[in-house]
Scaffold this motif. Structure first.
Motif, PDB file in Angstrom:
ATOM      1  N   ILE A  16    -104.707 -30.985 -51.537  1.00  0.00           N
ATOM      2  CA  ILE A  16    -104.757 -29.555 -51.848  1.00  0.00           C
ATOM      3  C   ILE A  16    -104.449 -28.729 -50.605  1.00  0.00           C
ATOM      4  O   ILE A  16    -103.712 -27.740 -50.675  1.00  0.00           O
ATOM      5  N   GLU A  17    -104.992 -29.131 -49.449  1.00  0.00           N
ATOM      6  CA  GLU A  17    -104.699 -28.427 -48.197  1.00  0.00           C
ATOM      7  C   GLU A  17    -103.215 -28.482 -47.869  1.00  0.00           C
ATOM      8  O   GLU A  17    -102.616 -27.479 -47.478  1.00  0.00           O
ATOM      9  N   ARG A  18    -102.597 -29.649 -48.037  1.00  0.00           N
ATOM     10  CA  ARG A  18    -101.156 -29.775 -47.761  1.00  0.00           C
ATOM     11  C   ARG A  18    -100.345 -28.914 -48.717  1.00  0.00           C
ATOM     12  O   ARG A  18     -99.365 -28.276 -48.314  1.00  0.00           O
ATOM     13  N   ALA A  19    -100.749 -28.863 -49.988  1.00  0.00           N
ATOM     14  CA  ALA A  19    -100.030 -28.045 -50.971  1.00  0.00           C
ATOM     15  C   ALA A  19    -100.177 -26.557 -50.641  1.00  0.00           C
ATOM     16  O   ALA A  19     -99.204 -25.795 -50.732  1.00  0.00           O
ATOM     17  N   ALA A  20    -101.376 -26.137 -50.257  1.00  0.00           N
ATOM     18  CA  ALA A  20    -101.595 -24.734 -49.890  1.00  0.00           C
ATOM     19  C   ALA A  20    -100.792 -24.369 -48.647  1.00  0.00           C
ATOM     20  O   ALA A  20    -100.182 -23.293 -48.591  1.00  0.00           O
ATOM     21  N   ASP A  21    -100.775 -25.256 -47.654  1.00  0.00           N
ATOM     22  CA  ASP A  21     -99.988 -24.999 -46.447  1.00  0.00           C
ATOM     23  C   ASP A  21     -98.509 -24.893 -46.774  1.00  0.00           C
ATOM     24  O   ASP A  21     -97.797 -24.037 -46.249  1.00  0.00           O
ATOM     25  N   SER A  22     -98.034 -25.747 -47.652  1.00  0.00           N
ATOM     26  CA  SER A  22     -96.631 -25.713 -48.059  1.00  0.00           C
ATOM     27  C   SER A  22     -96.313 -24.426 -48.806  1.00  0.00           C
ATOM     28  O   SER A  22     -95.268 -23.814 -48.583  1.00  0.00           O
ATOM     29  N   ALA A  23     -97.211 -24.003 -49.694  1.00  0.00           N
ATOM     30  CA  ALA A  23     -96.981 -22.781 -50.468  1.00  0.00           C
ATOM     31  C   ALA A  23     -97.002 -21.544 -49.571  1.00  0.00           C
ATOM     32  O   ALA A  23     -96.227 -20.606 -49.776  1.00  0.00           O
ATOM     33  N   LEU A  24     -97.881 -21.537 -48.571  1.00  0.00           N
ATOM     34  CA  LEU A  24     -97.971 -20.396 -47.661  1.00  0.00           C
ATOM     35  C   LEU A  24     -96.956 -20.459 -46.529  1.00  0.00           C
ATOM     36  O   LEU A  24     -96.773 -19.493 -45.800  1.00  0.00           O
ATOM     37  N   GLY A  25     -96.300 -21.600 -46.385  1.00  0.00           N
ATOM     38  CA  GLY A  25     -95.295 -21.750 -45.333  1.00  0.00           C
ATOM     39  C   GLY A  25     -95.901 -21.969 -43.961  1.00  0.00           C
ATOM     40  O   GLY A  25     -95.312 -21.593 -42.957  1.00  0.00           O
ATOM     41  N   ILE A  26     -97.075 -22.575 -43.905  1.00  0.00           N
ATOM     42  CA  ILE A  26     -97.741 -22.819 -42.625  1.00  0.00           C
ATOM     43  C   ILE A  26     -97.410 -24.225 -42.139  1.00  0.00           C
ATOM     44  O   ILE A  26     -97.526 -25.187 -42.877  1.00  0.00           O
ATOM     45  N   VAL A  27     -96.991 -24.298 -40.889  1.00  0.00           N
ATOM     46  CA  VAL A  27     -96.710 -25.580 -40.242  1.00  0.00           C
ATOM     47  C   VAL A  27     -97.724 -25.747 -39.115  1.00  0.00           C
ATOM     48  O   VAL A  27     -97.989 -24.805 -38.361  1.00  0.00           O
ATOM     49  N   TRP A  28     -98.305 -26.939 -39.006  1.00  0.00           N
ATOM     50  CA  TRP A  28     -99.335 -27.214 -38.004  1.00  0.00           C
ATOM     51  C   TRP A  28     -98.733 -27.921 -36.801  1.00  0.00           C
ATOM     52  O   TRP A  28     -98.079 -28.933 -36.937  1.00  0.00           O
ATOM     53  N   TYR A  29     -98.952 -27.338 -35.623  1.00  0.00           N
ATOM     54  CA  TYR A  29     -98.440 -27.885 -34.370  1.00  0.00           C
ATOM     55  C   TYR A  29     -99.608 -28.260 -33.459  1.00  0.00           C
ATOM     56  O   TYR A  29    -100.559 -27.490 -33.332  1.00  0.00           O
TER      57      TYR A  29
END
Length: 138
Positions: free
Chosen positions: A33-46
Protein backbone atom coordinates in the motif's frame (compact mmCIF):
# COMPACT_ATOMS: atom_id res chain seq x y z
CA UNK A 1 -8.24 -20.68 38.48
CA UNK A 2 -11.97 -20.45 37.87
CA UNK A 3 -13.74 -20.82 34.53
CA UNK A 4 -13.91 -17.11 33.75
CA UNK A 5 -10.16 -16.69 34.19
CA UNK A 6 -9.56 -19.83 32.14
CA UNK A 7 -11.67 -18.58 29.22
CA UNK A 8 -10.03 -15.12 29.37
CA UNK A 9 -6.62 -16.78 29.21
CA UNK A 10 -7.76 -18.96 26.29
CA UNK A 11 -9.11 -15.90 24.44
CA UNK A 12 -5.89 -13.94 24.97
CA UNK A 13 -3.75 -16.90 23.86
CA UNK A 14 -5.85 -17.41 20.73
CA UNK A 15 -5.65 -13.70 19.90
CA UNK A 16 -1.84 -13.67 20.29
CA UNK A 17 -1.53 -16.80 18.12
CA UNK A 18 -3.69 -15.34 15.32
CA UNK A 19 -1.80 -12.06 15.54
CA UNK A 20 1.60 -13.74 15.26
CA UNK A 21 0.41 -15.81 12.27
CA UNK A 22 -1.09 -12.90 10.31
CA UNK A 23 1.44 -10.20 11.22
CA UNK A 24 3.89 -10.97 8.35
CA UNK A 25 1.03 -10.90 5.83
CA UNK A 26 -0.28 -7.59 7.15
CA UNK A 27 3.20 -6.07 7.12
CA UNK A 28 3.67 -7.16 3.51
CA UNK A 29 0.28 -5.68 2.55
CA UNK A 30 1.12 -2.38 4.27
CA UNK A 31 4.39 -2.17 2.32
CA UNK A 32 2.46 -2.75 -0.92
CA UNK A 33 0.00 0.00 0.00
CA UNK A 34 2.87 2.39 0.80
CA UNK A 35 4.51 1.67 -2.57
CA UNK A 36 1.19 2.20 -4.37
CA UNK A 37 0.58 5.50 -2.55
CA UNK A 38 4.12 6.68 -3.32
CA UNK A 39 3.64 5.77 -6.97
CA UNK A 40 0.28 7.56 -7.14
CA UNK A 41 1.69 10.70 -5.49
CA UNK A 42 4.86 10.57 -7.58
CA UNK A 43 7.20 10.33 -4.59
CA UNK A 44 10.61 8.76 -5.09
CA UNK A 45 12.71 7.80 -2.05
CA UNK A 46 16.42 8.61 -2.09
CA UNK A 47 18.96 7.57 0.56
CA UNK A 48 20.34 10.65 2.26
CA UNK A 49 22.13 9.67 5.44
CA UNK A 50 23.04 6.44 7.11
CA UNK A 51 22.80 6.29 10.88
CA UNK A 52 26.36 7.45 11.45
CA UNK A 53 26.71 9.67 8.38
CA UNK A 54 25.56 13.07 9.55
CA UNK A 55 27.79 14.63 12.15
CA UNK A 56 26.82 18.28 11.73
CA UNK A 57 23.61 19.82 13.02
CA UNK A 58 23.02 21.72 9.79
CA UNK A 59 24.04 20.46 6.38
CA UNK A 60 23.06 21.06 2.75
CA UNK A 61 23.00 18.21 0.25
CA UNK A 62 21.88 17.92 -3.33
CA UNK A 63 19.37 15.10 -3.81
CA UNK A 64 17.98 14.38 -7.28
CA UNK A 65 19.19 17.80 -8.43
CA UNK A 66 17.45 19.67 -5.60
CA UNK A 67 19.19 21.39 -2.68
CA UNK A 68 18.03 19.92 0.63
CA UNK A 69 18.88 21.26 4.08
CA UNK A 70 19.18 18.57 6.74
CA UNK A 71 18.71 19.75 10.31
CA UNK A 72 19.62 17.45 13.18
CA UNK A 73 18.41 18.20 16.70
CA UNK A 74 19.36 15.35 18.99
CA UNK A 75 18.06 12.17 17.39
CA UNK A 76 15.51 13.97 15.19
CA UNK A 77 16.33 14.82 11.61
CA UNK A 78 14.29 17.22 9.51
CA UNK A 79 14.64 17.89 5.78
CA UNK A 80 13.75 21.22 4.15
CA UNK A 81 14.11 22.73 0.74
CA UNK A 82 17.28 24.75 0.17
CA UNK A 83 15.57 27.11 -2.28
CA UNK A 84 14.06 30.45 -1.31
CA UNK A 85 10.30 30.32 -1.97
CA UNK A 86 10.21 34.06 -2.78
CA UNK A 87 12.98 34.45 -5.35
CA UNK A 88 14.11 30.86 -6.10
CA UNK A 89 17.75 31.41 -5.12
CA UNK A 90 19.83 29.07 -2.99
CA UNK A 91 19.69 29.62 0.73
CA UNK A 92 23.04 30.19 2.41
CA UNK A 93 23.30 28.31 5.70
CA UNK A 94 25.35 29.25 8.74
CA UNK A 95 26.24 26.27 10.90
CA UNK A 96 27.44 28.40 13.80
CA UNK A 97 24.10 30.15 14.37
CA UNK A 98 21.93 27.41 12.78
CA UNK A 99 20.30 29.87 10.41
CA UNK A 100 19.66 30.12 6.70
CA UNK A 101 19.46 33.30 4.67
CA UNK A 102 18.55 34.20 1.12
CA UNK A 103 21.15 36.70 0.01
CA UNK A 104 18.93 38.02 -2.76
CA UNK A 105 15.79 38.99 -0.83
CA UNK A 106 17.32 39.12 2.68
CA UNK A 107 14.84 36.74 4.37
CA UNK A 108 16.16 34.50 7.15
CA UNK A 109 15.14 31.25 8.85
CA UNK A 110 16.30 30.14 12.29
CA UNK A 111 16.40 26.34 12.48
CA UNK A 112 16.54 26.12 16.28
CA UNK A 113 13.63 28.41 17.18
CA UNK A 114 11.83 27.97 13.82
CA UNK A 115 11.55 31.74 13.64
CA UNK A 116 10.23 32.13 10.15
CA UNK A 117 11.03 34.86 7.72
CA UNK A 118 10.88 32.14 5.08
CA UNK A 119 8.35 29.33 4.70
CA UNK A 120 10.59 26.46 3.64
CA UNK A 121 9.06 23.35 2.11
CA UNK A 122 9.60 20.23 4.22
CA UNK A 123 10.23 16.77 2.82
CA UNK A 124 9.04 13.47 4.30
CA UNK A 125 11.67 11.21 5.80
CA UNK A 126 11.60 7.46 6.23
CA UNK A 127 13.99 5.37 8.28
CA UNK A 128 14.76 1.84 7.12
CA UNK A 129 17.27 -0.13 9.11
CA UNK A 130 20.23 2.26 9.42
CA UNK A 131 19.51 4.51 6.44
CA UNK A 132 17.33 7.60 6.25
CA UNK A 133 15.47 8.20 2.98
CA UNK A 134 13.96 11.44 1.74
CA UNK A 135 10.80 11.52 -0.36
CA UNK A 136 10.92 13.92 -3.31
CA UNK A 137 8.16 14.39 -5.87
CA UNK A 138 9.18 13.81 -9.47
Amino acid sequence: MNRIEFFKEMRDGLFRTVQSVYEPFLKEDLEKIERAADSALGIVWYPVVNRYGQRENLEMKFVAGQPVILVRQGSNIEAMSGVCPKCSNLITITSLYLTGKCLNCGKTFNFTSHEKGLQLETFPLRRKEETIFIGIKR
